[in-house]
Design a protein around this motif. Structure first.
Motif, short mmCIF file in Angstrom:
data_model
loop_
_atom_site.label_atom_id
_atom_site.label_comp_id
_atom_site.label_asym_id
_atom_site.label_seq_id
_atom_site.Cartn_x
_atom_site.Cartn_y
_atom_site.Cartn_z
N ILE A 94 13.20 2.24 2.90
CA ILE A 94 12.06 1.59 2.24
C ILE A 94 12.19 1.72 0.73
CG2 ILE A 94 9.57 1.73 1.84
CD1 ILE A 94 9.28 2.62 4.77
N HIS A 95 12.43 2.92 0.26
CA HIS A 95 12.52 3.14 -1.19
C HIS A 95 13.73 2.44 -1.80
CE1 HIS A 95 9.11 5.78 -1.41
NE2 HIS A 95 9.60 6.60 -0.51
N GLN A 96 14.77 2.28 -1.00
CA GLN A 96 15.98 1.61 -1.50
C GLN A 96 15.80 0.10 -1.58
OE1 GLN A 96 20.13 2.66 -0.13
NE2 GLN A 96 19.98 0.65 0.85
N GLU A 97 15.11 -0.48 -0.59
CA GLU A 97 15.10 -1.92 -0.45
C GLU A 97 13.83 -2.62 -0.95
OE1 GLU A 97 17.70 -3.59 0.45
OE2 GLU A 97 18.89 -1.80 0.89
N ALA A 98 12.71 -1.92 -1.00
CA ALA A 98 11.45 -2.57 -1.38
C ALA A 98 11.49 -3.01 -2.83
CB ALA A 98 10.28 -1.63 -1.14
N GLN A 99 10.94 -4.18 -3.10
CA GLN A 99 10.89 -4.73 -4.45
C GLN A 99 9.70 -4.15 -5.20
OE1 GLN A 99 13.22 -6.98 -5.80
NE2 GLN A 99 14.30 -6.39 -3.91
N ALA A 100 9.96 -3.61 -6.37
CA ALA A 100 8.89 -3.05 -7.19
C ALA A 100 8.05 -4.17 -7.80
CB ALA A 100 9.48 -2.19 -8.30
N LEU A 101 6.76 -3.89 -7.94
CA LEU A 101 5.86 -4.84 -8.59
C LEU A 101 5.81 -4.53 -10.08
CD1 LEU A 101 2.86 -5.14 -6.09
CD2 LEU A 101 4.45 -6.93 -6.75
N ASP A 102 6.57 -5.25 -10.84
CA ASP A 102 6.62 -5.04 -12.29
C ASP A 102 5.84 -6.12 -13.02
OD1 ASP A 102 8.35 -2.81 -12.01
OD2 ASP A 102 10.07 -4.17 -11.80
N GLY A 103 5.37 -5.78 -14.19
CA GLY A 103 4.71 -6.77 -15.03
C GLY A 103 3.37 -7.24 -14.52
N VAL A 104 2.67 -6.38 -13.74
CA VAL A 104 1.37 -6.79 -13.19
C VAL A 104 0.21 -6.22 -14.00
CG1 VAL A 104 2.24 -7.11 -10.85
CG2 VAL A 104 1.44 -4.85 -11.57
N GLY A 105 0.51 -5.44 -15.02
CA GLY A 105 -0.55 -4.94 -15.89
C GLY A 105 -1.19 -3.65 -15.46
N VAL A 106 -0.77 -3.10 -14.31
CA VAL A 106 -1.29 -1.82 -13.83
C VAL A 106 -0.13 -0.98 -13.32
CG1 VAL A 106 -3.55 -2.75 -13.20
CG2 VAL A 106 -1.73 -2.69 -11.50
N ARG A 107 -0.33 0.33 -13.32
CA ARG A 107 0.69 1.24 -12.78
C ARG A 107 0.51 1.33 -11.27
NH1 ARG A 107 0.61 6.62 -11.61
NH2 ARG A 107 -1.49 6.81 -12.49
N VAL A 108 1.58 1.11 -10.55
CA VAL A 108 1.52 1.15 -9.08
C VAL A 108 2.04 2.50 -8.60
CG1 VAL A 108 2.26 0.06 -6.93
CG2 VAL A 108 1.92 -1.34 -9.00
N GLU A 109 1.22 3.19 -7.85
CA GLU A 109 1.58 4.51 -7.32
C GLU A 109 1.31 4.52 -5.82
OE1 GLU A 109 3.28 8.12 -7.48
OE2 GLU A 109 2.91 6.93 -9.29
N ILE A 110 2.35 4.68 -5.02
CA ILE A 110 2.20 4.71 -3.56
C ILE A 110 2.30 6.16 -3.10
CG2 ILE A 110 2.92 3.70 -1.37
CD1 ILE A 110 2.30 1.60 -3.44
N PRO A 111 1.20 6.76 -2.63
CA PRO A 111 1.27 8.15 -2.17
C PRO A 111 2.28 8.30 -1.03
CG PRO A 111 -1.01 7.42 -2.37
CD PRO A 111 -0.16 6.20 -2.52
N PRO A 112 2.99 9.43 -1.00
CA PRO A 112 3.97 9.65 0.07
C PRO A 112 3.38 9.49 1.47
CG PRO A 112 4.26 11.29 -1.64
CD PRO A 112 3.03 10.53 -2.00
N PHE A 113 2.12 9.93 1.66
CA PHE A 113 1.55 9.83 3.01
C PHE A 113 1.31 8.38 3.41
CE2 PHE A 113 -1.96 10.96 0.10
CZ PHE A 113 -2.82 9.89 0.27
N MET A 114 1.06 7.50 2.44
CA MET A 114 0.89 6.09 2.79
C MET A 114 2.22 5.45 3.18
SD MET A 114 -2.33 5.51 2.72
CE MET A 114 -2.17 3.77 3.09
N VAL A 115 3.29 5.85 2.51
CA VAL A 115 4.62 5.34 2.88
C VAL A 115 4.99 5.86 4.26
CG1 VAL A 115 6.98 4.99 2.11
CG2 VAL A 115 5.22 5.49 0.43
N GLU A 116 4.62 7.10 4.55
CA GLU A 116 4.92 7.66 5.87
C GLU A 116 4.20 6.90 6.98
OE1 GLU A 116 4.27 11.86 5.96
OE2 GLU A 116 5.50 12.21 4.17
N ILE A 117 2.97 6.49 6.73
CA ILE A 117 2.26 5.69 7.73
C ILE A 117 3.01 4.40 8.00
CG2 ILE A 117 0.15 4.38 8.21
CD1 ILE A 117 -1.41 6.52 6.65
#
Length: 227
Positions: A21-44
């Protein structure tokens, strides 16, 4: 710098699923906010795919590719960004209440063995609930949960939902002081977005563990004591 590529499409464990997931997912850049995905949400997200690969209700002939996890991760991030922009927040942090937004991306990459109309959504709902409960049990300190449940016994209620701003959850820490320590530990920071996400995992985990009641209306949920 040496980069390692993972070539499997059907990882057998959560750790490998997370790595892909971390290798392949596309980051959301240039959206005007900082995106933070908690580890537990990625685990779900990762556990949903793992559970789907073992579910008798999901066609294993068609298979459940890791692309499901990647698509769900990206959808989860986009959902949090939309909320942050709508509320003029400077950070986007997904929550458990955002998971329903992943049903479409999940159904688009699974073949459900269903006989009646509506069973597809039921199967997906159970996958997400099971993944959330597993993650809650592995992430939350059980020795502090009883005090949180006790905080509801005097008639307290907590409202949650994907349309609420992160700041709406800060009052929960005042209403139920026992929530502060485990929520801060899960969040890893004192940011409103991270705390809101941690609070929702604790609330939903306690509900799925049959320690809190949950009344749902539309996208909103109300958690209260079972007594």
């Amino acid at each position: 710098m040496l980069f390692r590529s993972i070539r499997t499409h059907y990882p057998r464990d959560v750790a490998t699923e997370l790595e892909i997931i971390h290798q392949e997912a596309q980051a959301l850049d240039g959206v005007g906010v900082r995106v933070e995905i908690p580890p537990f949400m990625v685990e779900i997200v990762a556990r949903v795919s793992q559970l789907a690969r073992r579910s008798p209700r999901v066609s294993q002939h068609s298979g459940v590719s890791v692309r499901l996890s990647v698509a769900n991760y990206e959808t989860l991030a986009a959902t949090a960004v939309r909320r942050a922009i709508r509320h003029n927040e400077n950070e986007a942090v997904p929550r458990v209440s955002d998971l329903e937004a992943l049903w479409s991306s999940t159904l688009g990459k699974l073949e459900i063995e269903s006989l009646e109309e509506g069973e597809d959504e039921e199967v997906v709902d159970k996958l997400f609930k099971a993944a959330t409960l597993q993650t809650f049990r592995e992430s939350c300190p059980t020795d502090q949960l009883g005090q949180i449940v006790g905080g509801f016994e005097d008639g307290g209620v907590v409202h949650a939902g994907p349309d609420l701003p992160s700041s709406a959850y800060l009052s929960v820490l005042e209403q139920i002081p026992a929530m502060r320590s485990p929520a801060a530990g899960l969040a890893g920071s004192e940011s409103p977005g991270a705390l809101a996400s941690a609070i929702e995992l604790i609330l939903e985990g306690l509900h799925l563990s049959k320690r809190l009641n949950k009344d749902a209306s539309g996208t909103r949920a109300t958690y209260r004591s079972r007594q």
